[in-house]
Design an enzyme around this catalytic site. Structure first.
Site, PDB file in Angstrom:
ATOM      1  CB  THR A   1       8.557  -6.564   7.660  1.00 34.44           C
ATOM      2  OG1 THR A   1       8.362  -5.724   6.536  1.00 34.44           O
ATOM      3  CG2 THR A   1      10.159  -7.019   7.697  1.00 34.44           C
TER       4      THR A   1
ATOM      5  CD  GLU B   1      -0.039   0.793  12.220  1.00 40.66           C
ATOM      6  OE1 GLU B   1      -1.084   1.092  12.644  1.00 40.66           O
ATOM      7  OE2 GLU B   1       0.443  -0.640  12.385  1.00 40.66           O
TER       8      GLU B   1
ATOM      9  CB  ALA C   1      -1.108  -4.903  12.886  1.00 34.77           C
ATOM     10  CB  SER C   2       3.534  -2.070  11.905  1.00 40.09           C
ATOM     11  OG  SER C   2       3.061  -1.038  11.765  1.00 40.09           O
TER      12      SER C   2
ATOM     13  CB  ILE D   1      -1.181   0.044   1.283  1.00 38.85           C
ATOM     14  CG1 ILE D   1      -0.141  -0.210   2.415  1.00 38.85           C
ATOM     15  CG2 ILE D   1      -2.046  -1.211   1.096  1.00 38.85           C
ATOM     16  CD1 ILE D   1      -1.258  -0.109   3.577  1.00 38.85           C
TER      17      ILE D   1
END
Length: 770
Positions: free
Chosen positions: A526, A730, A522-523, A481
């Site tokens: 990765t 975030e 929610a990060s 995104i």
């Protein structure tokens, strides 16, 4: 050759800069129909009559629907919303009816012909009022809704979730404290403001299989919600997210899909398209929730905080199906990154007749830290110590305990704090006054942390397919995104398989063909999707080694991958290229072994468990925590009240940097977005009506607002992360606004306890101080 830790160029970069990447609104289909929506004129009202007769008769109109056509409630965490209003409307702008027509213009004309009769009801336009026992009920039937076991609605009230933290003995803590201070803060609603507006196309084929093209962050979450809403099996619902032009949380969950699908069901074979205008974006997509915070702190003269009592009251809006989890996250993070023995927190999600609150970058952490971090500076001044020192004394360290009672084993907070202090040189140099008499300089610091705010058992998966020329197809459903996940996940695959990134093509976002991913929120991508990619590549690697040991006559334990070859340890001349085994092993007698190499991997964060329902205490409520610190230097014009952010230093403990260029870009974006929420952005609501639904009246930062940025990182590896990595997308926004607020106090000795810190508020505070 190493790939992790290198600044590999974005794999989608050329497509984006040349415009060849196709977003949903770019898609043109044969015999397309266009949708439009009839929306509520009132924040809260009964629907007495919805007459669609005239709209149905308009030439070119092919379908008209009302709330009766979509009665099922949906929601990821709390099933409280329908896609079209049924018995009543709960915010101004809520969808009541929709049409599909041959042209956009006909659809708009048809909407005007729909006649609605209302009975206006008293509206809840303030969360503090909405929490009272005599407040009008936004959802009188809350007790009939479904919700997950980690959420605690209170039927018969406007409380959709009450999350509690009870750690230690709060009464004893305050009794023993030498000083007790209470402060209040307020954070307003703001909008995500992505470049790409929401857009959806839906088409149902003659076999009643449904295809949805959606600018969404989470195709599988959308698929599940639509299955529930329309009673369709998931194998009959295909969700495709071809590209997402910015999300920030606003494209998580479902928005337009449930409006367009019932129209498509009535015109089988014809695609139906709905794209939001900018005003729709402001009012009818998710907004960041407003929040009222009260913090009572007990602290001793040595600077040690011994007790804190927090009350966070969140304005969740008309539907809180996503917002209840933000409130939960705000609860279990309610001390900020500080080690405090006695904690009492009520984090309360309240229904109001405002636009729907939902996920926004930071997921509640930016909101609570605006309060927590200003409170820290207030405490420091009261004791006569520096803001840096109070954070050194109370900041978490390895072995410390957070609000849930979890003992944190990996914590680089103090490293990040010292990194920022060193980069800015604040303890080496005195602050220099401005050469302009009306300009005052201020410096402020703020710490922050964030965990992935997700249920414990959410899964990621990945598939890697090796082609016969040694190139690869990597399949995931993690959505890029803008954060660069396509590139990061490709690098991770390259590192495991030693195949360069330009030989790996990543495909995402198609529920028929790419493997399951919970959500791109929610990060966590990765970390979660990265782990799934590692496992998929290791699976492929194991298959290659099984074949190579036959081919080379070397036990697989003595084989390694190197530069696209499988090589015998200690004998570099004994090797076989990966591509030679891509379709299996061909034997000398013409037979074959195994077949194509396809690796699969899946991942769920290990050992994460629910907290206690009554105390919020738990050993490991989240997968990991990302800690960081930012310092800001500002100029304030006392004649105009305008703040100019001149410099921001940032340091975060990210475990392991996968791509330096991408992570620096993430932090730069987080700082600028945090700056926007600090001094510019506010969704102005009057009696439930949004007064500034456009970029003329709603201001966001531009290139002119970009400060000097000093960005650095700490790398304390995350044991369960891919190559030690944890997310930072975030967290890097969380400390920005409070650092600017603290810098304002340093400059002028005035404290603005509500966002945004506008020029008007600054001038008012100057006058009040004088």
């Amino acid at each position: 050759m190493k790939f992790v830790g290198e600044s590999v160029n974005r794999v989608d970069g050329i497509k984006k800069v040349t415009g060849s990447l196709k977003y949903v609104d770019d898609l043109k289909m044969s015999r397309m129909l266009y949708a439009a929506v009839k929306r509520s004129e009132y924040p809260h009202a009964k629907l007495l009559k919805v007459d669609i007769t005239k709209a149905e008769k308009l030439p070119g109109v092919k379908a008209v629907i009302t709330g009766k056509d979509v009665p099922n409630r949906v929601g990821l965490y709390l099933e409280d919303k329908t896609f079209l209003a049924n018995d009543k409307v709960r915010y101004r702008g809520e969808a009541i009816a929709a049409v599909a027509a041959e042209t956009h213009e006909i659809a708009q004309e048809a909407i005007k012909l729909i006649e609605v009769e209302y009975e206006e009801l008293p509206a809840v336009t303030n969360a503090l009022e909405g929490i009272k026992s005599d407040a009008p009920l936004v959802h009188p039937d809350l007790g009939d809704y479904k919700w997950g076991p980690i959420f605690f609605p209170e039927p018969g009230t406007n409380i959709s979730n009450l999350y509690k933290i009870r750690k230690g003995d709060i009464d004893k803590g305050f009794a023993e404290a030498e000083h007790v201070v209470e402060n209040q803060f307020f954070v307003p609603h703001i909008q995500h403001s992505p470049i790409e507006n929401h857009s959806v196309i839906a088409q149902m084929d003659p076999e009643e299989a449904l295809t949805i093209w959606s600018s969404c962050q989470s195709p599988f979450a959308v698929q599940k919600a639509l299955s529930v809403a329309f009673g369709l099996p998931q194998n009959k619902i295909r969700v495709i997210s071809p590209a997402v032009g910015g999300g920030f949380g606003g494209k998580a969950g479902t928005t337009l899909e449930g409006i367009v699908i019932p129209l498509a069901m009535r015109v089988k074979g014809r695609p139906v398209k709905l794209t939001y205008g900018r005003e729709d974006e402001f009012i009818n997509s998710f907004v960041r929730q407003g929040m009222h915070a009260t913090i009572k702190t007990g602290i001793n003269s040595d600077g040690k905080i011994v007790a804190v009592k927090n009350t966070f009251v969140w304005d969740g809006g008309a539907y809180t199906e996503y917002g209840v989890n933000i409130v939960r996250a705000g609860g279990y993070s309610s001390t900020g990154p500080y080690d405090i023995p006695n904690v009492w927190t009520d984090s309360v999600c309240v229904y109001t007749n405002h636009p729907v609150g939902g996920p926004y970058r930071g997921f509640g952490m930016s909101e609570i830290h605006f309060a927590i971090e200003q409170n820290m500076d207030i405490l420091a001044e009261m004791l006569g110590i520096t803001p840096i020192e109070v954070r050194r004394i109370n900041g978490l360290r390895p072995g410390g305990s957070n609000a849930t009672g979890q003992i944190v084993e990996v914590c680089g907070l103090q490293d990040c704090l010292e990194d920022v202090v060193d980069k800015l040189g604040w303890e080496r140099e005195e602050k220099k006054p401005s050469s302009k008499p009306n300009i005052y300089i201020g410096r402020g610091i703020s710490c922050g942390f964030k965990a992935p705010s997700m249920p414990n058992n959410v899964a990621s998966s990945a598939i890697i397919r090796i082609n016969e020329d040694g190139t690869c197809q990597l399949l995931v459903s993690a959505q890029d995104i803008g954060q660069g996940s396509d590139t990061t996940l490709t690098q991770i695959a390259s590192e495991v398989l030693t195949i360069p990134p330009d030989k790996i093509t990543i495909k995402t976002g198609d529920t028929d063909y790419t493997p399951y991913e919970w959500q791109t929120v929610a990060s966590r991508i990765t970390y979660c999707a990265g782990n799934a990619v590692v496992k998929a590549c290791q699976d492929a690697k194991d298959q290659l080694f099984e074949l190579a040991q036959i081919k080379l006559g070397v036990p697989k334990e003595k084989l390694i991958l190197a530069d696209e070859y499988i090589v015998a340890k200690g004998n570099e001349n004994k090797k076989v290229p990966i591509k030679e085994l891509a379709l299996g092993l061909s034997m000398e007698d013409g037979s074959g072994i195994h077949g194509p190499i396809i690796g699969r991997g899946s991942f769920i964060p290990p050992d994460v468990k629910n907290t206690d329902k009554t105390t919020g205490q738990g050993e490991k409520p989240t997968a990991f925590w990302t800690y960081g610190c930012q310092g800001a230097e500002i100029e304030v014009d006392i004649e105009t009240g305008k703040i100019k952010v001149k410099k921001v230093a940032s340091s975060f403990d990210v475990g392991k940097i996968i791509n330096p260029k991408l992570i620096e870009g993430q932090v730069e974006g987080g700082i600028l977005q945090g700056l926007g929420s600090a001094i510019l952005e506010e969704l102005i609501l009057e009696n439930g009506i949004v007064k500034n639904p456009n970029f003329v009246d709603y201001k966001i930062p531009t290139a002119d607002d970009m400060p000097e940025m000093i960005i650095s990182f700490v790398e304390n590896p995350e044991e369960t992360g891919p190559f030690g990595a944890r997310g930072v997308a975030e967290p890097c926004m969380v400390p920005t606004a409070p650092a600017i607020a603290n810098a304002l106090y340093d400059a002028l000795g005035i404290r603005v306890n509500s966002l945004p810190i506008t020029a008007e508020k600054v001038l008012k505070a100057i006058k009040e101080k004088q």
